[in-house]
Design an enzyme around this catalytic site. Structure first.
Site, mmCIF file in Angstrom:
data_model
loop_
_atom_site.group_PDB
_atom_site.id
_atom_site.type_symbol
_atom_site.label_atom_id
_atom_site.label_comp_id
_atom_site.label_asym_id
_atom_site.label_seq_id
_atom_site.Cartn_x
_atom_site.Cartn_y
_atom_site.Cartn_z
ATOM 1 N N TYR A 1 18.659 5.064 3.567
ATOM 2 C CA TYR A 1 17.496 5.963 3.510
ATOM 3 C C TYR A 1 17.677 6.936 2.359
ATOM 4 O O TYR A 1 18.748 7.527 2.201
ATOM 5 C CB TYR A 1 17.365 6.763 4.808
ATOM 6 C CG TYR A 1 16.223 6.262 5.669
ATOM 7 C CD1 TYR A 1 14.931 6.198 5.166
ATOM 8 C CD2 TYR A 1 16.446 5.855 6.978
ATOM 9 C CE1 TYR A 1 13.893 5.729 5.938
ATOM 10 C CE2 TYR A 1 15.402 5.373 7.763
ATOM 11 C CZ TYR A 1 14.131 5.318 7.235
ATOM 12 O OH TYR A 1 13.097 4.850 7.994
ATOM 13 N N GLU B 1 14.816 9.249 1.117
ATOM 14 C CA GLU B 1 13.533 9.931 0.860
ATOM 15 C C GLU B 1 13.725 11.075 -0.134
ATOM 16 O O GLU B 1 14.738 11.783 -0.090
ATOM 17 C CB GLU B 1 12.953 10.452 2.174
ATOM 18 C CG GLU B 1 12.265 9.332 2.953
ATOM 19 C CD GLU B 1 12.136 9.626 4.423
ATOM 20 O OE1 GLU B 1 12.866 10.481 4.929
ATOM 21 O OE2 GLU B 1 11.301 8.974 5.064
ATOM 22 N N ASP C 1 -4.972 -0.024 -14.048
ATOM 23 C CA ASP C 1 -4.154 -0.860 -13.161
ATOM 24 C C ASP C 1 -3.805 -2.116 -13.959
ATOM 25 O O ASP C 1 -4.626 -3.018 -14.117
ATOM 26 C CB ASP C 1 -4.968 -1.205 -11.907
ATOM 27 C CG ASP C 1 -4.215 -2.132 -10.965
ATOM 28 O OD1 ASP C 1 -3.200 -2.725 -11.385
ATOM 29 O OD2 ASP C 1 -4.658 -2.267 -9.806
ATOM 30 N N THR D 1 2.110 -3.715 -10.596
ATOM 31 C CA THR D 1 3.115 -4.357 -9.757
ATOM 32 C C THR D 1 4.240 -4.775 -10.691
ATOM 33 O O THR D 1 4.084 -4.764 -11.917
ATOM 34 C CB THR D 1 2.547 -5.594 -9.044
ATOM 35 O OG1 THR D 1 1.945 -6.454 -10.021
ATOM 36 C CG2 THR D 1 1.512 -5.199 -8.005
ATOM 37 N N LYS E 1 4.513 -9.805 -11.385
ATOM 38 C CA LYS E 1 3.614 -10.807 -11.980
ATOM 39 C C LYS E 1 4.155 -11.173 -13.368
ATOM 40 O O LYS E 1 5.220 -11.759 -13.448
ATOM 41 C CB LYS E 1 2.184 -10.264 -12.000
ATOM 42 C CG LYS E 1 1.646 -9.980 -10.573
ATOM 43 C CD LYS E 1 0.202 -9.543 -10.580
ATOM 44 C CE LYS E 1 -0.354 -9.376 -9.184
ATOM 45 N NZ LYS E 1 -0.200 -8.021 -8.632
ATOM 46 N N ARG F 1 8.994 -8.179 -5.978
ATOM 47 C CA ARG F 1 7.705 -7.755 -5.430
ATOM 48 C C ARG F 1 7.736 -6.238 -5.247
ATOM 49 O O ARG F 1 8.580 -5.727 -4.492
ATOM 50 C CB ARG F 1 7.530 -8.459 -4.081
ATOM 51 C CG ARG F 1 6.183 -8.406 -3.465
ATOM 52 C CD ARG F 1 6.018 -9.571 -2.522
ATOM 53 N NE ARG F 1 5.922 -10.784 -3.315
ATOM 54 C CZ ARG F 1 4.799 -11.225 -3.896
ATOM 55 N NH1 ARG F 1 3.678 -10.562 -3.752
ATOM 56 N NH2 ARG F 1 4.805 -12.327 -4.604
HETATM 57 N N1 DSN Z 1 -3.126 -10.349 -4.958
HETATM 58 C C1 DSN Z 1 -2.959 -10.097 -6.354
HETATM 59 C C2 DSN Z 1 -3.477 -11.202 -7.199
HETATM 60 O O1 DSN Z 1 -3.339 -12.338 -6.811
HETATM 61 O O2 DSN Z 1 -4.017 -10.956 -8.265
HETATM 62 C C3 DSN Z 1 -3.544 -8.794 -6.744
HETATM 63 O O3 DSN Z 1 -3.043 -7.823 -5.937
#
Ligand code: DSN
Length: 422
Positions: free
Chosen positions: A53, A55, A203, A229, A232, A238
């Site tokens: 933990y 925080e 984003d 994120t 990707k 993730r």
């Molecule tokens: N779920 C993601 C995507 O496939 O683009 C976006 O959050």
């Protein structure tokens, strides 16, 4: 891959993990938002840091025993800044968001009051649920309005964005998308934001890997907030990440914790640090270039074979096949491609006439196949397979033949070589 402990203590979970590794190896992954992390990233995620933990922020924690996770979080923060910083723009980062949705909701909490107006890209035109969809907290807590793609070009039209912004006077404009194949003009968005007195959030979840290697313009210095994120095109674990102009970081940090999250996932933060280190290597720039080259080759071949693509092509890692003039729906196309060993996702297209569960589009991306070493010739071959399947979705013997060829192709490009040897 060896998982000796799970194998002996929990055969049911072990079997599912093995089956998933086999699926990831044997089938061709074309979901534009997925990728394969390195083993180093996975080792960090599977480490004992999951037990801690922590925080708060490094040196300002609400728990003892944080001296080692402090080091890890500081490494992640430093590398993220190195990756995303542009000259003359001082940014801060928060590496704690559990995912992209949490990153966005923390920015909203930092920037807005309940009921404030936000303006984002329409979900059915390539936006995201967290950009103000009525079924998401962003659409329930805030008054959301949306801009759409130009019906003639299939691209973001800044005049349309401006008109919508003048009409709705948002406090925050969101630029960024989850199914948009073209370059986003952050400077033009900033000019609209300034005209209506709005803050600007980019984003960049889909394009972050392309941004850090210079294959897509940076949202800085134009944007006040940037979320992404990490899993990707950035090819990390993730997770989520927030960056902001330095003066706004206090609000962002408080919005992450205690605003929207509790304990940070320190094992994932360690994995982010490892992935950011990998993205700083020159080889990652070559990887990003190859992702785009592959997408461009695939898009060209699809169009040569008569497929219609939203906006007529791609500038980035993804393309959107428009099936609205064909008998086959996105849902049927996704299923037929799946039977041929090709994993994609159905997607709405601008002007969608079918339901969101059926759709008229298939989204295809090249980040994962590029990670496993496939190039332009494989991308063209895959485009041919896609067209063959979409034109003959009921021809099961054709689908079986293609599946065999896909498995052979994937066998020549192992994701995790030791897993393929089993
Ligand atoms: N779920 C993601 C995507 O496939 O683009 C976006 O959050």
């Amino acid at each position: 891959m060896n998982f000796p402990h799970i194998q002996s203590t929990d055969p049911a979970v072990f079997a599912s993990i093995q089956n998933e590794i086999r699926r990831q190896q044997d089938d061709l992954e074309l979901i534009a938002s997925e990728n394969y992390t390195s083993r180093a990233v996975m080792e960090a995620m599977g480490s004992a840091l999951t037990n801690k933990y922590a925080e708060g922020l490094p040196k300002r924690r609400y728990y003892g025993g944080c001296e080692h996770v402090d080091v890890v979080e500081n490494i992640a923060r430093k590398r993220a800044r190195q990756l995303f910083m542009v000259e003359g723009c001082d940014i801060g980062v928060n590496v704690q968001p559990h995912a992209g949705a949490q990153a966005n909701s923390a920015v909203y909490l930092a920037a807005l009051e309940a009921g404030d107006t936000i303006l984002g890209l329409d979900l059915s035109h390539g936006g995201h649920l967290t950009h103000g969809s009525p079924v998401n907290s962003s659409g329930k807590l805030y008054s959301a309005s949306h801009y759409q793609l130009s019906p003639t070009t299939g691209r973001i039209d800044m005049d349309m964005v401006r008109q919508q912004a003048l009409k709705t006077r948002p406090k925050l404009i969101v630029c960024g998308a989850s199914a948009y194949p073209r370059i986003i003009d952050f400077a033009a968005f900033r000019s609209v934001a300034d005209e209506v007195g709005a803050l600007l959030l980019a984003d960049i979840a889909h394009i972050a890997g392309l941004v850090v290697t210079g294959h897509h313009p940076s949202p800085f210095p134009h944007c006040h907030y940037v979320t992404t994120t990490t899993h990707k095109t950035l090819r990390g674990p993730r997770g989520g990440l927030i960056m902001a102009q330095r003066a706004l970081m206090k609000g962002v940090n408080g919005a992450v914790f205690p605003g929207t999250q509790g304990g940070p996932l320190m094992h994932v933060i360690a994995a982010k640090a490892v992935a950011f280190g990998e993205a700083l290597q020159p080889s990652f720039t070559d990887y990003s270039a190859a992702v785009i080259e592959n997408a461009s080759a695939m898009a060209e071949r699809l169009m040569e074979r008569g497929m219609s693509l939203v906006s007529g092509g791609t500038d980035n890692h993804l393309m959107l096949i428009d099936l609205s003039e064909r008998d086959i729906s996105g849902k049927e196309g996704e299923a037929a491609l799946g039977r041929a060993g090709i994993t994609t996702n159905k997607n709405t297209v601008p002007g969608e006439k079918r339901s969101p569960f059926v759709t008229s589009g298939i989204r295809v991306g090249t980040p994962a196949m590029t990670t496993r070493g496939m190039g332009v010739s494989e991308s063209k071959q895959v485009a041919d397979y896609i067209v063959d399947v979409l034109e003959n979705p009921a021809d099961e013997s054709l689908l079986a033949r293609i599946k065999g060829e896909i498995h052979a192709l994937c066998g020549r490009h192992p994701v995790y070589p030791e897993a393929a040897q089993r």
